[in-house]
Scaffold this motif. Sequence first.
Motif, PDB file in Angstrom:
ATOM      1  N   ASP A 108       0.806  -1.223   0.000  1.00  0.00           N
ATOM      2  CA  ASP A 108       0.000   0.000   0.000  1.00  0.00           C
ATOM      3  C   ASP A 108       0.843   1.277   0.000  1.00  0.00           C
ATOM      4  N   LEU A 109       2.137   1.148   0.287  1.00  0.00           N
ATOM      5  CA  LEU A 109       2.970   2.347   0.439  1.00  0.00           C
ATOM      6  C   LEU A 109       3.954   2.587  -0.703  1.00  0.00           C
ATOM      7  N   VAL A 110       4.655   1.529  -1.102  1.00  0.00           N
ATOM      8  CA  VAL A 110       5.818   1.726  -1.977  1.00  0.00           C
ATOM      9  C   VAL A 110       5.384   1.919  -3.434  1.00  0.00           C
ATOM     10  N   ASN A 111       5.754   3.084  -3.969  1.00  0.00           N
ATOM     11  CA  ASN A 111       5.398   3.486  -5.341  1.00  0.00           C
ATOM     12  C   ASN A 111       3.885   3.634  -5.551  1.00  0.00           C
ATOM     13  N   ALA A 149       0.416  14.920  -4.910  1.00  0.00           N
ATOM     14  CA  ALA A 149       0.826  14.261  -6.151  1.00  0.00           C
ATOM     15  C   ALA A 149       1.978  13.285  -5.914  1.00  0.00           C
ATOM     16  N   LEU A 150       2.538  13.294  -4.688  1.00  0.00           N
ATOM     17  CA  LEU A 150       3.711  12.453  -4.398  1.00  0.00           C
ATOM     18  C   LEU A 150       3.317  11.009  -4.124  1.00  0.00           C
ATOM     19  N   PRO A 151       4.216  10.072  -4.428  1.00  0.00           N
ATOM     20  CA  PRO A 151       4.016   8.707  -3.949  1.00  0.00           C
ATOM     21  C   PRO A 151       4.143   8.688  -2.415  1.00  0.00           C
ATOM     22  N   LEU A 152       3.538   7.718  -1.769  1.00  0.00           N
ATOM     23  CA  LEU A 152       3.677   7.598  -0.315  1.00  0.00           C
ATOM     24  C   LEU A 152       5.122   7.255   0.031  1.00  0.00           C
ATOM     25  N   VAL A 153       5.716   6.343  -0.727  1.00  0.00           N
ATOM     26  CA  VAL A 153       7.139   6.020  -0.551  1.00  0.00           C
ATOM     27  C   VAL A 153       7.799   5.884  -1.923  1.00  0.00           C
ATOM     28  N   THR A 154       8.862   6.670  -2.141  1.00  0.00           N
ATOM     29  CA  THR A 154       9.689   6.521  -3.334  1.00  0.00           C
ATOM     30  C   THR A 154      11.027   5.922  -2.891  1.00  0.00           C
ATOM     31  N   PRO A 155      11.315   4.685  -3.265  1.00  0.00           N
ATOM     32  CA  PRO A 155      12.561   4.065  -2.805  1.00  0.00           C
ATOM     33  C   PRO A 155      13.784   4.948  -3.103  1.00  0.00           C
ATOM     34  N   GLY A 156      14.590   5.195  -2.082  1.00  0.00           N
ATOM     35  CA  GLY A 156      15.815   5.967  -2.250  1.00  0.00           C
ATOM     36  C   GLY A 156      15.619   7.478  -2.219  1.00  0.00           C
ATOM     37  N   ASP A 157      14.370   7.957  -2.094  1.00  0.00           N
ATOM     38  CA  ASP A 157      14.139   9.401  -2.153  1.00  0.00           C
ATOM     39  C   ASP A 157      13.154   9.868  -1.073  1.00  0.00           C
ATOM     40  N   ALA A 158      13.692  10.187   0.103  1.00  0.00           N
ATOM     41  CA  ALA A 158      12.860  10.595   1.236  1.00  0.00           C
ATOM     42  C   ALA A 158      12.092  11.888   0.932  1.00  0.00           C
ATOM     43  N   SER A 192       8.607  11.229  -0.638  1.00  0.00           N
ATOM     44  CA  SER A 192       7.871  10.188   0.075  1.00  0.00           C
ATOM     45  C   SER A 192       6.896  10.855   1.041  1.00  0.00           C
ATOM     46  N   TYR A 193       5.630  10.940   0.621  1.00  0.00           N
ATOM     47  CA  TYR A 193       4.612  11.670   1.385  1.00  0.00           C
ATOM     48  C   TYR A 193       4.372  11.060   2.764  1.00  0.00           C
ATOM     49  N   LEU A 194       4.570   9.745   2.900  1.00  0.00           N
ATOM     50  CA  LEU A 194       4.452   9.096   4.213  1.00  0.00           C
ATOM     51  C   LEU A 194       5.320   9.827   5.241  1.00  0.00           C
ATOM     52  N   LEU A 195       6.570  10.108   4.856  1.00  0.00           N
ATOM     53  CA  LEU A 195       7.503  10.754   5.773  1.00  0.00           C
ATOM     54  C   LEU A 195       7.020  12.166   6.133  1.00  0.00           C
ATOM     55  N   ILE A 216      12.304   5.520   9.724  1.00  0.00           N
ATOM     56  CA  ILE A 216      11.510   5.542   8.490  1.00  0.00           C
ATOM     57  C   ILE A 216      12.297   6.252   7.377  1.00  0.00           C
ATOM     58  N   ALA A 217      12.928   7.384   7.730  1.00  0.00           N
ATOM     59  CA  ALA A 217      13.718   8.127   6.728  1.00  0.00           C
ATOM     60  C   ALA A 217      14.875   7.273   6.205  1.00  0.00           C
ATOM     61  N   ARG A 218      15.539   6.552   7.117  1.00  0.00           N
ATOM     62  CA  ARG A 218      16.682   5.711   6.701  1.00  0.00           C
ATOM     63  C   ARG A 218      16.219   4.538   5.852  1.00  0.00           C
ATOM     64  N   TRP A 219      15.097   3.946   6.240  1.00  0.00           N
ATOM     65  CA  TRP A 219      14.569   2.805   5.466  1.00  0.00           C
ATOM     66  C   TRP A 219      14.306   3.249   4.019  1.00  0.00           C
ATOM     67  N   ILE A 220      13.710   4.422   3.847  1.00  0.00           N
ATOM     68  CA  ILE A 220      13.433   4.939   2.499  1.00  0.00           C
ATOM     69  C   ILE A 220      14.747   5.234   1.772  1.00  0.00           C
ATOM     70  N   ALA A 221      15.669   5.937   2.459  1.00  0.00           N
ATOM     71  CA  ALA A 221      16.938   6.317   1.829  1.00  0.00           C
ATOM     72  C   ALA A 221      17.743   5.084   1.400  1.00  0.00           C
ATOM     73  N   GLU A 222      17.624   4.010   2.171  1.00  0.00           N
ATOM     74  CA  GLU A 222      18.371   2.782   1.843  1.00  0.00           C
ATOM     75  C   GLU A 222      17.691   1.953   0.755  1.00  0.00           C
ATOM     76  N   GLY A 223      16.582   2.477   0.195  1.00  0.00           N
ATOM     77  CA  GLY A 223      15.973   1.789  -0.943  1.00  0.00           C
ATOM     78  C   GLY A 223      14.622   1.150  -0.652  1.00  0.00           C
ATOM     79  N   ALA A 224      14.092   1.355   0.568  1.00  0.00           N
ATOM     80  CA  ALA A 224      12.752   0.869   0.942  1.00  0.00           C
ATOM     81  C   ALA A 224      12.543  -0.600   0.548  1.00  0.00           C
ATOM     82  N   SER A 225      13.435  -1.457   1.010  1.00  0.00           N
ATOM     83  CA  SER A 225      13.318  -2.877   0.687  1.00  0.00           C
ATOM     84  C   SER A 225      12.228  -3.540   1.516  1.00  0.00           C
ATOM     85  N   ASP A 226      11.662  -4.613   0.966  1.00  0.00           N
ATOM     86  CA  ASP A 226      10.694  -5.422   1.703  1.00  0.00           C
ATOM     87  C   ASP A 226      11.489  -6.495   2.452  1.00  0.00           C
TER      88      ASP A 226
END
Length: 144
Positions: free
Chosen positions: A77-80, A87-96, A99-102, A133-143
Amino acid sequence: MSPSHIYRLSLLIILASLTLNVWVEGCKATPVKTVVKNGVSFSRDIQPVFDAKCVNCHRSTNARAGLVLESGAAYRDLVNVVSEQSALPLVTPGDAEKSYLLDKVKGTHATKGGRGGLMPPASPLPQEQLDLIARWIAEGASDN
Ligand code: HEC
């Protein structure tokens, strides 16, 4: 010693100290690699925050803003996925920054064309959890 000997000797000393400097810098860089290796884990570090602070209002049977943050659904539900509110994605991997969630948990959502309140309402997450949360996104938001 002749002047040309002294000249060569000083060149040698400069070269040796430069080499030593590169070597010392190389050693200093090692801890950074350790941090990446022990990166943030979605299941270990992020999902427990959602479980404790978000699923009351973001669960499949009552998903405020259409967002489900329960285990097994949150990542999908979050990533991409583009936010309902901006207009932002909730989470853009690698780009805090994108990432509107943040923004919703930091309270900076209005500066990104968003609306509504800070999440969770009336009880901001501690800085440590915001950083995770910021680090998880910056590190690529892996599952992971
Ligand atoms: C008390 C209920 C409640 C809790 C707890 C809550 N939310 Fe929300 N959430 C809402 C409501 C209602 C909205 C829509 C209105 C608004 O944004 O203020 C919303 C909207 C959102 C949105 C915007 C979704 C979109 O598509 O734009 C995000 C992101 C969000 N919440 C994340 C979270 C996170 C992360 C947590 C936990 C840290 C959380 N919420 C906790 C009620 C809640």
